[in-house]
Design an enzyme around this catalytic site. Structure first.
Site, mmCIF file in Angstrom:
data_model
loop_
_atom_site.group_PDB
_atom_site.id
_atom_site.type_symbol
_atom_site.label_atom_id
_atom_site.label_comp_id
_atom_site.label_asym_id
_atom_site.label_seq_id
_atom_site.Cartn_x
_atom_site.Cartn_y
_atom_site.Cartn_z
ATOM 1 N N SER A 130 27.885 2.866 11.340
ATOM 2 C CA SER A 130 28.382 2.847 9.959
ATOM 3 C C SER A 130 29.898 2.765 9.924
ATOM 4 O O SER A 130 30.588 3.305 10.806
ATOM 5 C CB SER A 130 27.923 4.139 9.287
ATOM 6 O OG SER A 130 28.677 4.380 8.125
ATOM 7 N N TYR A 155 27.284 13.069 8.232
ATOM 8 C CA TYR A 155 26.597 11.779 8.415
ATOM 9 C C TYR A 155 27.392 10.903 9.389
ATOM 10 O O TYR A 155 26.850 10.355 10.348
ATOM 11 C CB TYR A 155 26.444 11.068 7.062
ATOM 12 C CG TYR A 155 26.057 9.613 7.183
ATOM 13 C CD1 TYR A 155 24.797 9.244 7.650
ATOM 14 C CD2 TYR A 155 26.960 8.593 6.864
ATOM 15 C CE1 TYR A 155 24.447 7.908 7.779
ATOM 16 C CE2 TYR A 155 26.613 7.255 6.987
ATOM 17 C CZ TYR A 155 25.357 6.920 7.451
ATOM 18 O OH TYR A 155 25.017 5.602 7.596
HETATM 19 N N1 LIG Z 1 23.070 0.640 3.348
HETATM 20 C C1 LIG Z 1 24.309 0.803 3.800
HETATM 21 O O1 LIG Z 1 25.280 0.494 3.119
HETATM 22 C C2 LIG Z 1 24.547 1.352 5.182
HETATM 23 C C3 LIG Z 1 25.887 1.509 5.584
HETATM 24 C C4 LIG Z 1 26.136 2.003 6.862
HETATM 25 C C5 LIG Z 1 25.089 2.309 7.704
HETATM 26 N N2 LIG Z 1 23.801 2.170 7.284
HETATM 27 C C6 LIG Z 1 22.739 2.502 8.230
HETATM 28 O O2 LIG Z 1 21.807 1.439 8.253
HETATM 29 C C7 LIG Z 1 20.497 1.935 8.486
HETATM 30 C C8 LIG Z 1 19.565 1.491 7.386
HETATM 31 O O3 LIG Z 1 20.033 2.018 6.146
HETATM 32 P P1 LIG Z 1 19.372 1.694 4.757
HETATM 33 O O4 LIG Z 1 20.463 1.504 3.785
HETATM 34 O O5 LIG Z 1 18.329 0.660 4.910
HETATM 35 O O6 LIG Z 1 18.702 3.116 4.435
HETATM 36 P P2 LIG Z 1 17.226 3.477 3.947
HETATM 37 O O7 LIG Z 1 17.239 4.939 3.678
HETATM 38 O O8 LIG Z 1 16.810 2.573 2.843
HETATM 39 O O9 LIG Z 1 16.337 3.150 5.218
HETATM 40 C C9 LIG Z 1 16.138 4.035 6.278
HETATM 41 C C10 LIG Z 1 14.639 4.178 6.505
HETATM 42 O O10 LIG Z 1 14.434 5.012 7.638
HETATM 43 C C11 LIG Z 1 13.335 5.861 7.390
HETATM 44 N N3 LIG Z 1 13.513 7.063 8.218
HETATM 45 C C12 LIG Z 1 14.457 8.013 8.096
HETATM 46 N N4 LIG Z 1 14.294 8.956 9.039
HETATM 47 C C13 LIG Z 1 13.226 8.577 9.780
HETATM 48 C C14 LIG Z 1 12.562 9.143 10.904
HETATM 49 N N5 LIG Z 1 12.957 10.305 11.427
HETATM 50 N N6 LIG Z 1 11.484 8.487 11.427
HETATM 51 C C15 LIG Z 1 11.071 7.328 10.882
HETATM 52 N N7 LIG Z 1 11.663 6.752 9.815
HETATM 53 C C16 LIG Z 1 12.721 7.376 9.268
HETATM 54 C C17 LIG Z 1 13.389 6.152 5.900
HETATM 55 O O11 LIG Z 1 12.118 6.503 5.364
HETATM 56 C C18 LIG Z 1 13.911 4.837 5.330
HETATM 57 O O12 LIG Z 1 12.857 4.010 4.865
HETATM 58 C C19 LIG Z 1 20.648 3.442 8.607
HETATM 59 O O13 LIG Z 1 20.794 3.764 9.976
HETATM 60 C C20 LIG Z 1 21.934 3.731 7.878
HETATM 61 O O14 LIG Z 1 22.539 4.920 8.337
HETATM 62 C C21 LIG Z 1 23.515 1.702 6.042
#
Ligand SMILES: NC(=O)c1ccc[n+]([C@@H]2O[C@H](COP(=O)([O-])OP(=O)(O)OC[C@H]3O[C@@H](n4cnc5c(N)ncnc54)[C@H](O)[C@@H]3O)[C@@H](O)[C@H]2O)c1
Length: 329
Positions: A130, A155
């Site tokens: 991130s 986080y």
């Molecule tokens: N969306 C953004 O802007 C952004 C920015 C920086 C980093 N990220 C990273 O990208 C990745 C995806 O993010 P996103 O925006 O799609 O978030 P999201 O919350 O929509 O997707 C994450 C998914 O992981 C699942 N999950 C969480 N913990 C779990 C576990 N222990 N076992 C199995 N499944 C689990 C959740 O149910 C969810 O569906 C994450 O690692 C997040 O930290 C996202």
């Protein structure tokens, strides 16, 4: 034998869903994993999954990556050659209230994925980091080589931990790893806890939108289709041994638009698309937040010939079109 299927963790999540869809569209076979937790409305996760399940080359596993036994069994059964690990407990603000959820999914869960890869012949692990790892850095744009050891939220601390955990496995077991520092990803099927979604909800309900630091923030908003393109290119690009990373096959990229937007400008675009004026509640800076993000994407461009560039007006329009269709408003 390793499995031809690519494992996409967090497949019911925002980015995982789009990545799985992209890989399926390219003719690949995908095993999607998610624990479908209720951090935000699980109905949205189910709706994403329903679309993926319509594809014959998609199969779904409901499992919690923090469950060591279940994760080990899944990896042993499939011996995935490629893993795209996007499951995590996301969200800066919630990490201040519920740090344990981050320890479970982002630390224990991440270790279980690394162990699964290590023991089962994985040839490339691509994982989500991130932009929050840059903390309150003021040198812009943020470059991968900049210091990232002063996170301002738990986080961010877990995401930085993921990078160094991955590096150690890459060094010790020669596991090729590619970390992606995502910069504020947005678009259709987005995350309901993120600004654009919260603002759209509030504007349509006639409720105030909360603008921290009095709205004086800049974010390098990155459109989801650009992200899926990056992941699809990088999944086949195993990193070379890096002398700067103890000679491990390990690499980290910024995935951002290289174009920070004023938050107020983005609110204006939303107002325009929704045809309503927002009631703005100006609030002080929140703990864990940063003033500006701005990605240096030179490495990404050099290695893949591509970097995100979707203009914010285009992305916001697509988001609103999806939002209206999904919520029938
Ligand atoms: N969306 C953004 O802007 C952004 C920015 C920086 C980093 N990220 C990273 O990208 C990745 C995806 O993010 P996103 O925006 O799609 O978030 P999201 O919350 O929509 O997707 C994450 C998914 O992981 C699942 N999950 C969480 N913990 C779990 C576990 N222990 N076992 C199995 N499944 C689990 C959740 O149910 C969810 O569906 C994450 O690692 C997040 O930290 C996202």
């Amino acid at each position: 034998m390793t499995d031809q299927a690519i494992l996409v963790t967090g497949a019911a999540g925002f980015i995982g869903f789009h990545v799985a869809r992209q890989l399926l569209a390219e003719g690949r076979t995908v095993v999607g994993l998610d624990n479908l937790n209720s951090y935000y409305d699980p109905a949205l996760k189910q709706a994403r999954l329903d679309l993926l399940r319509a594809e014959s080359r998609f199969s779904f596993v409901k499992a919690d990556l923090a469950d060591r036994g279940a994760t080990a069994a899944l990896f042993a059964r499939h011996r995935f050659a490629k893993v795209v690990h996007l499951a995590a407990q996301a969200g800066v603000r919630f990490s201040i209230e519920q740090p344990q959820a981050y320890a479970d999914s982002n630390l224990q869960g991440f270790l279980n994925v690394l162990e699964g890869c290590r023991h089962n012949g994985c040839r490339h692990l691509v994982y989500a980091s991130s932009s929050s790892v840059y903390g309150a850095n003021t040198k812009l744009p943020f470059a991968v080589q900049d210091r990232t050891d002063h996170p301002v939220s738990f986080y961010a601390a877990t995401k930085k931990a993921n990078e160094v955990m991955a590096q150690s496995y890459s060094h010790l077991y020669r596991l090729p790893v590619t970390g992606l520092r995502f910069f504020t990803i947005y678009g259709p099927w987005g995350r309901p806890d993120m600004a654009l979604f919260l603002f759209a909800n509030a504007i349509l309900a006639g409720e105030p939108i909360r603008l921290f630091n009095h709205g004086r923030m800049r974010r390098d908003f990155t459109y989801i289709d650009d992200v899926t393109r990056v992941v699809s290119k990088l999944v086949d690009r195993v990193p070379a041994d890096d002398p700067a990373a103890a000679n491990a096959p390990s690499k980290v990229y910024n995935v951002g638009n290289h174009h920070p937007e004023e938050l107020m400008h983005v609110v204006g675009l939303l107002e325009q698309e929704l045809g309503r004026t927002a009631v703005k509640q100006l609030l002080p800076m929140q703990p864990g937040d940063v003033l500006e993000t701005f990605a240096d994407v030179e490495d990404l461009m050099r290695d893949t010939g591509f970097a995100p560039s979707t203009p914010i007006a285009h992305g916001v329009r697509n988001f609103v079109t999806w939002y209206r269709d999904y919520f029938k408003v």
